[in-house]
Write a protein that holds these residues in place. Structure first.
Motif, PDB file in Angstrom:
ATOM      1  N   THR A  23      52.503  12.553 -32.789  1.00 21.98           N
ATOM      2  CA  THR A  23      51.982  12.582 -31.420  1.00 21.98           C
ATOM      3  C   THR A  23      51.935  14.025 -30.942  1.00 21.98           C
ATOM      4  OG1 THR A  23      54.187  12.289 -30.478  1.00 21.98           O
ATOM      5  CG2 THR A  23      52.902  10.294 -30.835  1.00 21.98           C
ATOM      6  N   TRP A  24      51.135  14.254 -29.935  1.00 19.36           N
ATOM      7  CA  TRP A  24      51.011  15.600 -29.389  1.00 19.36           C
ATOM      8  C   TRP A  24      52.204  15.941 -28.502  1.00 19.36           C
ATOM      9  CZ3 TRP A  24      47.455  18.140 -31.800  1.00 19.36           C
ATOM     10  CH2 TRP A  24      46.234  17.570 -32.121  1.00 19.36           C
ATOM     11  N   SER A  25      52.625  17.176 -28.572  1.00 24.50           N
ATOM     12  CA  SER A  25      53.463  17.753 -27.529  1.00 24.50           C
ATOM     13  C   SER A  25      52.524  18.672 -26.755  1.00 24.50           C
ATOM     14  CB  SER A  25      54.630  18.547 -28.124  1.00 24.50           C
ATOM     15  OG  SER A  25      54.133  19.689 -28.811  1.00 24.50           O
ATOM     16  N   LEU A  26      52.920  19.112 -25.585  1.00 23.16           N
ATOM     17  CA  LEU A  26      52.057  20.032 -24.839  1.00 23.16           C
ATOM     18  C   LEU A  26      51.802  21.306 -25.634  1.00 23.16           C
ATOM     19  CD1 LEU A  26      53.440  19.633 -21.217  1.00 23.16           C
ATOM     20  CD2 LEU A  26      51.248  18.841 -22.102  1.00 23.16           C
ATOM     21  N   THR A  27      52.842  21.814 -26.289  1.00 28.97           N
ATOM     22  CA  THR A  27      52.701  23.048 -27.068  1.00 28.97           C
ATOM     23  C   THR A  27      51.733  22.852 -28.226  1.00 28.97           C
ATOM     24  OG1 THR A  27      54.952  23.668 -26.487  1.00 28.97           O
ATOM     25  CG2 THR A  27      53.975  24.787 -28.381  1.00 28.97           C
ATOM     26  N   LYS A  28      51.908  21.761 -28.985  1.00 28.26           N
ATOM     27  CA  LYS A  28      51.039  21.500 -30.145  1.00 28.26           C
ATOM     28  C   LYS A  28      49.599  21.239 -29.710  1.00 28.26           C
ATOM     29  CE  LYS A  28      54.159  21.712 -33.373  1.00 28.26           C
ATOM     30  NZ  LYS A  28      54.182  22.830 -34.302  1.00 28.26           N
ATOM     31  N   LEU A  29      49.424  20.524 -28.603  1.00 31.09           N
ATOM     32  CA  LEU A  29      48.074  20.262 -28.112  1.00 31.09           C
ATOM     33  C   LEU A  29      47.414  21.558 -27.662  1.00 31.09           C
ATOM     34  CD1 LEU A  29      45.820  18.299 -27.425  1.00 31.09           C
ATOM     35  CD2 LEU A  29      46.968  17.849 -25.243  1.00 31.09           C
ATOM     36  N   ALA A  30      48.144  22.427 -26.970  1.00 29.59           N
ATOM     37  CA  ALA A  30      47.599  23.719 -26.529  1.00 29.59           C
ATOM     38  C   ALA A  30      47.178  24.560 -27.736  1.00 29.59           C
ATOM     39  CB  ALA A  30      48.625  24.465 -25.690  1.00 29.59           C
ATOM     40  N   GLU A  31      48.024  24.607 -28.761  1.00 25.88           N
ATOM     41  CA  GLU A  31      47.687  25.360 -29.984  1.00 25.88           C
ATOM     42  C   GLU A  31      46.432  24.785 -30.639  1.00 25.88           C
ATOM     43  OE1 GLU A  31      51.203  25.040 -32.395  1.00 25.88           O
ATOM     44  OE2 GLU A  31      52.359  26.397 -31.114  1.00 25.88           O
TER      45      GLU A  31
END
Length: 169
Positions: A23-31
């Motif tokens: 699942t996405w975290s905010l950090t991973k989604l931003a990257e």
């Protein structure tokens, strides 16, 4: 652009051939958004606000961990076969690990909680030793009479899987 961000946030990393996390975290989604040139840069806070404004949750409400093991399906079928046909000279013990938190309750643990309550019969034993003795006596009594559990989830769609879905629950 905000619609595009929300659209991507509703996907799973596996949809993008990412197997390191499910699942996405905010950090991973931003990257990911920067890597795919959706935005030149975006902070976690800005991303959180965009998603909140559009009522997009990047978190799954139920706990689910996807496996990145390429042999998952074969292993799953092997375990189900053990449940269906346990060895005649041994027992099958199944433990479902629930991330770093603890062991997730299985039917074995649920039965143990029920038997603990039943063995104690609502009594308040003065010591843990007496509680353990009462529970142990019940376990020994029950083990003489118990039948092995077989055909675990016989009608479950997981028995027909030939590939692992990104989100199965």
């Amino acid at each position: 652009m905000r619609d595009h961000i929300c659209l991507i946030a509703r996907t799973f990393p596996a949809d993008w051939k990412i197997s390191a996390f499910s699942t996405w975290s905010l950090t991973k989604l931003a990257e990911h958004l920067v890597k795919w040139n959706v935005v030149p840069a975006v902070s976690r806070e800005t991303l959180r606000r965009i998603l909140r404004e559009r009522r997009v949750s990047w978190q799954i409400s139920t706990t689910w961990k996807s496996s990145n093991d390429p042999d998952f399906i074969a292993k799953m079928h092997r375990i189900l076969a053990l449940h269906d046909s346990p060895p005649t000279d041994g027992r099958v013990v199944c433990v479902d690990e629930f991330g770093p938190l603890n062991l997730m309750p299985t039917w074995i643990e649920s039965e143990f909680a029920a038997l603990h309550y039943f063995a104690l019969n609502g009594t308040d034993h003065p010591s843990h030793g007496e509680q353990n003795a009462a529970t142990g006596a019940y376990v020994r009594w029950r083990n003489v009479r118990v039948e092995p559990k077989t055909s675990f989830a016989p009608d479950s769609p997981i028995r027909t899987w030939t590939e692992y879905p990104a989100k199965a629950a």
